[in-house]
Write a protein that holds these residues in place. Structure first.
Motif, short mmCIF file in Angstrom:
data_model
loop_
_atom_site.label_atom_id
_atom_site.label_comp_id
_atom_site.label_asym_id
_atom_site.label_seq_id
_atom_site.Cartn_x
_atom_site.Cartn_y
_atom_site.Cartn_z
N UNK A 1 0.83 -1.20 0.00
CA UNK A 1 0.00 0.00 0.00
C UNK A 1 0.87 1.26 0.00
N UNK A 2 1.95 1.26 0.78
CA UNK A 2 2.81 2.44 0.86
C UNK A 2 3.50 2.73 -0.47
N UNK A 3 3.97 1.69 -1.13
CA UNK A 3 4.58 1.90 -2.45
C UNK A 3 3.54 2.38 -3.46
N UNK A 4 2.33 1.87 -3.34
CA UNK A 4 1.26 2.29 -4.24
C UNK A 4 0.93 3.77 -4.04
N UNK B 1 3.11 6.90 9.61
CA UNK B 1 3.21 6.63 11.04
C UNK B 1 4.59 6.07 11.35
N UNK B 2 4.94 6.10 12.62
CA UNK B 2 6.21 5.51 13.01
C UNK B 2 7.36 6.49 12.90
N UNK B 3 8.55 5.95 12.68
CA UNK B 3 9.77 6.75 12.63
C UNK B 3 9.83 7.56 11.34
N UNK B 4 10.47 8.72 11.42
CA UNK B 4 10.62 9.55 10.23
C UNK B 4 11.99 9.34 9.59
N UNK B 5 12.06 9.66 8.33
CA UNK B 5 13.30 9.52 7.57
C UNK B 5 14.43 10.32 8.22
N UNK B 6 15.61 9.70 8.29
CA UNK B 6 16.75 10.41 8.85
C UNK B 6 17.36 11.38 7.86
N UNK B 7 16.94 11.34 6.58
CA UNK B 7 17.50 12.25 5.59
C UNK B 7 16.73 13.56 5.56
N UNK B 8 15.43 13.48 5.38
CA UNK B 8 14.63 14.72 5.30
C UNK B 8 13.75 14.94 6.52
N UNK C 1 10.77 14.23 6.67
CA UNK C 1 9.45 14.64 6.19
C UNK C 1 8.55 13.46 5.86
N UNK C 2 9.09 12.25 5.81
CA UNK C 2 8.30 11.08 5.42
C UNK C 2 8.66 9.89 6.30
N UNK C 3 7.85 8.85 6.20
CA UNK C 3 8.08 7.67 7.02
C UNK C 3 9.21 6.81 6.48
N UNK C 4 9.84 6.05 7.37
CA UNK C 4 10.94 5.17 7.01
C UNK C 4 10.41 3.98 6.22
N UNK C 5 11.09 3.67 5.11
CA UNK C 5 10.73 2.50 4.31
C UNK C 5 11.38 1.26 4.91
N UNK D 1 21.44 4.77 8.11
CA UNK D 1 20.41 5.58 7.48
C UNK D 1 19.05 4.90 7.54
N UNK D 2 18.02 5.70 7.55
CA UNK D 2 16.65 5.22 7.45
C UNK D 2 15.94 6.14 6.47
#
Length: 614
Positions: free
Chosen positions: A114-117, A156-163, A165-169, A243-244
């Motif tokens: 669903x997230x990739x979609x 939901x959950x942890x956020x990206x360590x780069x930006x 602004x988005x959730x960790x994949x 990285x996440x």
């Protein structure tokens, strides 16, 4: 439906700059550039293959990278067809990355479809419009871009360590159910049951009532990124286990590996190795940080390209002229990427380019960067032929501890400063680890003044900018440059002092070893402006002299056929210094005096950091 012969279609998509600038590694920059070029090229190729339409711009050459993202088509190209082509290209790319991960890391249980979609359908804004003329289509496209209709992705959950602004994949990112539809207690129970069943596959369950599910999920994230970093086609140089990344950030990295990029026909650089943090020093040295090298980043853009294209509007050969201009700029960008030997060109999309100076075996000196800029206009921008527009460039000499994303933002800001000061010039910015910076903006034609500095009393036959730097510091401490404006606020309007200081260290005979750096006419004009004889109480004719203000050869500043181009002045457009903001208005000499004083002060400060061997 508009008539297919008299109608023009304009297409673009967003985000562009934001998509590029959220980056930590050099691979992020390359990956972003690859993706933008790939999506734009997919649209262009579809138009080229159509028998009912013709592509006006961008021009298609043998290289995909650098394809600009604003597309102009002769004829009515249906919106739904264009959007389908764009979305299909992006979907194929993102699904290819997802499939590669699942095939190469089969040990994980993937629950993230669903997230990739969502990222397949909500990563971009697509803009389409038509017009009965090319200019109308362009203007309509700008109007459409002002009314954004973008759907963000909740996570939901942890956020990206780069930006951030988005959730960790990670494989289990889809197992957390949105609490908007399910109570948190139910969600926790569901996740717990899932992991209990999963862990029983290998024996006794690891779960008890005290099990911290969030900690367990974090361990899965850590295991996933450790596996990515250890994969032979990736390695820690591509994705670090610390990285996440979000899904689009992960895609930027994956498109730089051969298994994914080659089928997409993306051109590889010789190496994706990160820009040198020159390693010829002892990392165990307590002073190692002070020995790390500075780096030089630059970005540039053509000046008023839209205005140049607008002045072609209504001409019988307008589509051909636009296509010719696009071809010229795309070929120039491709040549720049192939011939730049001082580092790397990250992208060159027509008249928009980003690059970095780099040395791999020794420390980079700022003077090497300046040597390239001295020759930029005649040997880079106007080769193999003079361009009908000028270029403004921002250069950042960055301290080693500054994150790449911050350096990129500073580059953009420096480029904007070059344009705001009058265009056709270079903004030199020295960026310190504290975040503070020094900046000096100079027209290209006066840039060789940096080579004309000489000590009045050199030590051991060598010159150093430390003397003028110290003189400026001392004079500033004594408020020698300062006066007060009509509201009593201190301002740097001590132009008499600044010019006297300038003439103490600079003169037209100071650069015999670089006789070709100056255009002789520009040199005479500049030093006549700075001459003490011209400064006697600053008569009115001084403020209308050559070299101060931008001048245009003829009514049309972009008449390339008749070589009528911008002739830059130190202070840029005169309209910025008049009471009514018109070029023929009454000049505010106090404001002009203050600006010229600051120009000389900043010359001394920036020159000290860039021209001294420090």
């Amino acid at each position: 439906m508009p008539d297919a012969i008299t109608c023009y279609t304009a297409i673009t998509f967003a985000p562009v700059q934001g998509f590029i600038e959220k980056s930590r590694k050099l691979r992020d920059l390359y990956g972003s550039s690859f993706i933008l070029s790939y999506l734009a090229n997919a649209l262009c190729q579809a138009v080229k293959d159509s028998t009912e339409h013709s592509l006006i711009s961008p021009a298609l050459i043998d290289v995909t990278q650098g394809t600009p993202n604003q597309i102009l088509i002769a004829g009515y190209f249906p919106e739904q067809q264009a959007q389908t082509i764009f979305e299909t290209a992006w979907s194929q790319l993102i699904q290819q990355c997802k499939a590669w991960i699942q095939q190469n890391l089969p040990e994980f249980d993937y629950c993230w479809r669903r997230e990739w979609s969502l990222w397949t359908t909500h990563a971009w804004e697509f803009f389409w419009t038509t017009g009965m003329t090319i200019q109308a289509a362009r203007e309509n496209l700008n109007d459409v871009k002002h009314s954004r209709d973008w759907t963000g992705i909740n996570w939901m959950g942890e956020s990206s360590t780069l930006s951030g602004a988005d959730g960790v994949a990670f494989p289990g990112m889809g197992r957390k159910v949105n609490p908007k539809y399910h109570p948190i207690r139910y969600e926790s129970d569901k996740v717990r049951r899932y992991y209990e069943n999963l862990s029983r596959r290998d024996g006794e369950t690891q779960f008890t009532d005290e099990t911290n599910i969030d900690a367990f999920l974090r361990s899965e994230i850590a295991a996933f990124y450790a596996a990515l970093s250890q994969h032979p086609e990736l390695g820690s140089a591509t994705i670090s286990e610390r990285e996440q990344l979000s899904i689009p950030e992960l895609v930027k990295r994956l498109v730089t590996i051969e298994a994914i990029a080659r089928p997409l026909k993306l051109e590889f650089p010789e190496s994706f190795k990160d820009i040198s943090r020159w390693q010829d020093y002892d990392a165990n040295d307590t002073n190692a940080d002070t020995k790390k090298p500075w780096t030089g980043w630059f970005c540039g853009d053509g000046d008023r390209a839209g205005d140049y294209l607008k002045q072609l509007s209504g001409q019988p050969n307008e589509p051909l002229e636009i296509a010719t201009f696009s071809t010229t700029m795309r070929q120039w960008g491709n040549t720049l990427q192939r011939t730049f030997r001082n580092g790397r060109i990250i992208y060159a999309g027509g008249d928009d380019f980003l690059g970095v100076f780099n040395r791999t075996r020794s420390e980079l000196k700022a003077q090497e960067c300046l040597d390239w800029f001295y020759r930029f206009q005649p040997n880079v921008w106007d080769r193999p032929e003079a361009k009908p527009i000028t270029a403004s460039v921002g250069f950042v000499w960055a301290a080693p501890g500054i994150p790449q994303r911050e350096v990129l933002q500073q580059c953009r800001d420096a480029e904007k400063a070059a344009k705001a000061e009058g265009r056709d010039r270079l903004a030199l910015r020295v960026l310190f680890n504290s975040g503070n910076y020094l900046e000096w903006v100079c027209p290209w034609r006066f840039l060789p003044v940096l080579q004309d500095y000489r000590d009045r009393t050199p030590q051991n036959g060598t010159t150093t900018w430390a003397r003028i730097f110290n003189d400026v510091a001392m004079l500033e401490a004594r408020h020698a440059f300062q006066g007060k404006d009509d509201k009593g606020k201190p301002v740097n309007n001590g132009l008499e002092v600044a010019l006297a200081l300038f003439n103490a260290y600079f003169n037209a005979t100071n650069s015999p070893h670089t006789p070709t750096a100056w255009n002789e006419a520009d040199k005479q004009e500049f030093y006549c402006l700075m001459s003490p004889e011209r400064q006697d109480n600053f008569p009115p004719n001084y403020w209308e002299g050559d070299g101060l203000w931008n001048l245009y050869g003829g009514a049309n500043r972009y008449d390339a056929k008749n070589s009528q181009r911008l002739k830059t002045g130190i202070l840029g457009d005169r309209a910025n210094y008049t009471s009514n903001r018109q070029s023929d208005g009454i000049l505010d000499t106090a404001k002009a005096k203050q600006a010229l004083t600051n120009w000389i002060i900043n010359l001394a400060k920036v020159g000290f950091h860039l021209c001294s061997d420090i």
